[in-house]
Design a protein around this motif. Structure first.
Motif, PDB file in Angstrom:
ATOM      1  N   ARG A 180       0.824  -1.215   0.000  1.00 45.87           N
ATOM      2  CA  ARG A 180       0.000   0.000   0.000  1.00 45.87           C
ATOM      3  C   ARG A 180       0.853   1.258   0.000  1.00 45.87           C
ATOM      4  O   ARG A 180       0.534   2.235  -0.679  1.00 45.87           O
ATOM      5  CB  ARG A 180      -0.932   0.012   1.223  1.00 45.87           C
ATOM      6  N   GLU A 181       1.938   1.237   0.777  1.00 48.18           N
ATOM      7  CA  GLU A 181       2.750   2.443   0.926  1.00 48.18           C
ATOM      8  C   GLU A 181       3.570   2.761  -0.327  1.00 48.18           C
ATOM      9  O   GLU A 181       4.113   3.861  -0.444  1.00 48.18           O
ATOM     10  CB  GLU A 181       3.663   2.298   2.135  1.00 48.18           C
ATOM     11  N   ARG A 182       3.646   1.831  -1.251  1.00 45.36           N
ATOM     12  CA  ARG A 182       4.381   2.083  -2.490  1.00 45.36           C
ATOM     13  C   ARG A 182       3.641   3.075  -3.397  1.00 45.36           C
ATOM     14  O   ARG A 182       4.241   3.724  -4.247  1.00 45.36           O
ATOM     15  CB  ARG A 182       4.608   0.771  -3.245  1.00 45.36           C
ATOM     16  N   VAL A 233      -4.046  10.132  -6.436  1.00 46.91           N
ATOM     17  CA  VAL A 233      -4.110  11.544  -6.830  1.00 46.91           C
ATOM     18  C   VAL A 233      -5.428  11.825  -7.540  1.00 46.91           C
ATOM     19  O   VAL A 233      -5.973  10.983  -8.244  1.00 46.91           O
ATOM     20  CB  VAL A 233      -2.931  11.940  -7.751  1.00 46.91           C
ATOM     21  N   HIS A 234      -5.934  13.033  -7.320  1.00 44.19           N
ATOM     22  CA  HIS A 234      -7.151  13.507  -7.978  1.00 44.19           C
ATOM     23  C   HIS A 234      -6.781  14.803  -8.686  1.00 44.19           C
ATOM     24  O   HIS A 234      -6.450  15.796  -8.033  1.00 44.19           O
ATOM     25  CB  HIS A 234      -8.255  13.742  -6.954  1.00 44.19           C
ATOM     26  N   ALA A 266      -5.982   8.723 -10.372  1.00 46.47           N
ATOM     27  CA  ALA A 266      -4.931   7.777 -10.744  1.00 46.47           C
ATOM     28  C   ALA A 266      -4.176   7.419  -9.481  1.00 46.47           C
ATOM     29  O   ALA A 266      -4.408   7.986  -8.405  1.00 46.47           O
ATOM     30  CB  ALA A 266      -3.993   8.387 -11.783  1.00 46.47           C
ATOM     31  N   ILE A 267      -3.269   6.455  -9.613  1.00 51.62           N
ATOM     32  CA  ILE A 267      -2.294   6.227  -8.558  1.00 51.62           C
ATOM     33  C   ILE A 267      -0.914   6.535  -9.142  1.00 51.62           C
ATOM     34  O   ILE A 267      -0.735   6.569 -10.367  1.00 51.62           O
ATOM     35  CB  ILE A 267      -2.341   4.793  -7.993  1.00 51.62           C
ATOM     36  N   SER A 292      -1.262  14.416  -2.847  1.00 48.43           N
ATOM     37  CA  SER A 292      -1.700  13.022  -2.960  1.00 48.43           C
ATOM     38  C   SER A 292      -2.188  12.527  -1.607  1.00 48.43           C
ATOM     39  O   SER A 292      -2.011  13.184  -0.579  1.00 48.43           O
ATOM     40  CB  SER A 292      -0.550  12.145  -3.460  1.00 48.43           C
ATOM     41  N   ALA A 293      -2.806  11.338  -1.639  1.00 45.89           N
ATOM     42  CA  ALA A 293      -3.351  10.750  -0.419  1.00 45.89           C
ATOM     43  C   ALA A 293      -2.949   9.276  -0.353  1.00 45.89           C
ATOM     44  O   ALA A 293      -2.608   8.675  -1.376  1.00 45.89           O
ATOM     45  CB  ALA A 293      -4.875  10.888  -0.418  1.00 45.89           C
TER      46      ALA A 293
END
Length: 278
Positions: free
Chosen positions: A216-218, A222-223, A249-250, A263-264
């Motif tokens: 997950r942390e990788r 983003v919006h 997107a990621i 980002s989140a």
């Protein structure tokens, strides 16, 4: 200690190939097996138990080569796949009487415990059970012979949120007691709640197998507003897709930091949705 080791597991079909799947499951851990429908999760699990015959690969349970010790391994493994499709008109207690004969370690007290926990009625037949209750019955059978490793194909599918939560509590308690669990699911929130590690399969290939937090942390979520995606930024985005306003997107966490993007944290569901857009 590794209780399951898979190396190069391969199965060819005319329209699909499980391609050199390799990963391990450790003692006392919960491993989530994720991927979209048709990615190869069920094929992998069935190949592990020789329900379908793999074309290549090595499978080791508890340090034992499966091909040479199949019966001994199956005594120590609980496998649950789909509903109860055998003896649809027989009462559950009749099916249980047959099942218990195959396991020297069968524990009637444990069986009664799980009947009560899952609110199962032994005088009902599989035809009278919902999809979720069939899963619970299969789990009761698997858990009642003190399996050291559980292989579960979509065990929480068809369960209501409360029942799913109760089942995940059972998984956590079992893992704390030393039982290892490998379960496939498309309900990624279940893994956020209980999994230690995940294995992610896409188009028949394992693309990640690691600690869930590491995975997950990788990535970051983003919006971006309309018109904000330059060609250079677009190359960094993974699985960009339209949203009600702008796009989502990621992106790799290191790229988000280098670019100064707002980002989140990304959960499993977000990561999987966007990776499958690639």
């Amino acid at each position: 200690m590794e209780v399951l080791t898979i190396q190069g597991l391969t199965k060819h079909y005319p329209s699909f190939t499980l391609d050199q799947a390799s990963f391990t499951v450790r003692s006392g851990e919960i491993m989530g097996f994720i991927g979209r429908n048709g990615a190869g999760k069920t094929t992998t699990l069935k190949a592990l138990m020789n329900i379908i015959h793999p074309d290549a690969g090595d499978i080791t349970f508890f340090g034992l080569t499966f091909s040479e010790h199949e019966l001994a391994v199956k005594q120590r493994v609980g496998f649950v796949s789909g509903g109860v499709d055998f003896y649809p008109r027989s009462k559950l207690k009749t099916i249980t009487d047959i099942a218990r004969r195959f396991y020297p370690t069968w524990d009637d007290a444990a069986y009664q415990h799980y009947l009560s926990l899952f609110a199962l009625e032994e005088n009902k037949t599989p035809m009278q059970l919902s999809a979720g209750m069939k899963v619970k019955y299969n789990l009761a059978l698997a858990l009642s012979h003190h399996a050291e490793l559980l292989l579960l194909d979509e065990p929480t599918s068809g369960l209501d949120p409360v029942s799913r939560d109760e089942l995940l509590d059972v998984f956590i308690a079992l893992a704390k007691a030393g039982t290892s669990i490998l379960f496939s699911t498309h309900i990624t929130g279940d893994l956020d709640q209980c999994a230690d590690r995940i294995t992610y399969i896409r188009h028949g290939k394992i693309v990640a197998s690691e600690a869930i937090n590491t995975f997950r942390e990788r990535y970051r979520s983003v919006h971006l507003p309309d018109g904000a995606i330059s060609p250079s930024l677009g190359k960094k985005l993974i699985g960009c897709k339209p949203a009600k306003e702008g796009s989502t997107a990621i992106i790799l966490a290191e790229d988000a930091q280098a670019l100064g993007l707002d980002s989140a944290p990304a959960d499993l569901n977000t990561i999987m949705i966007h990776m499958e857009k690639e």
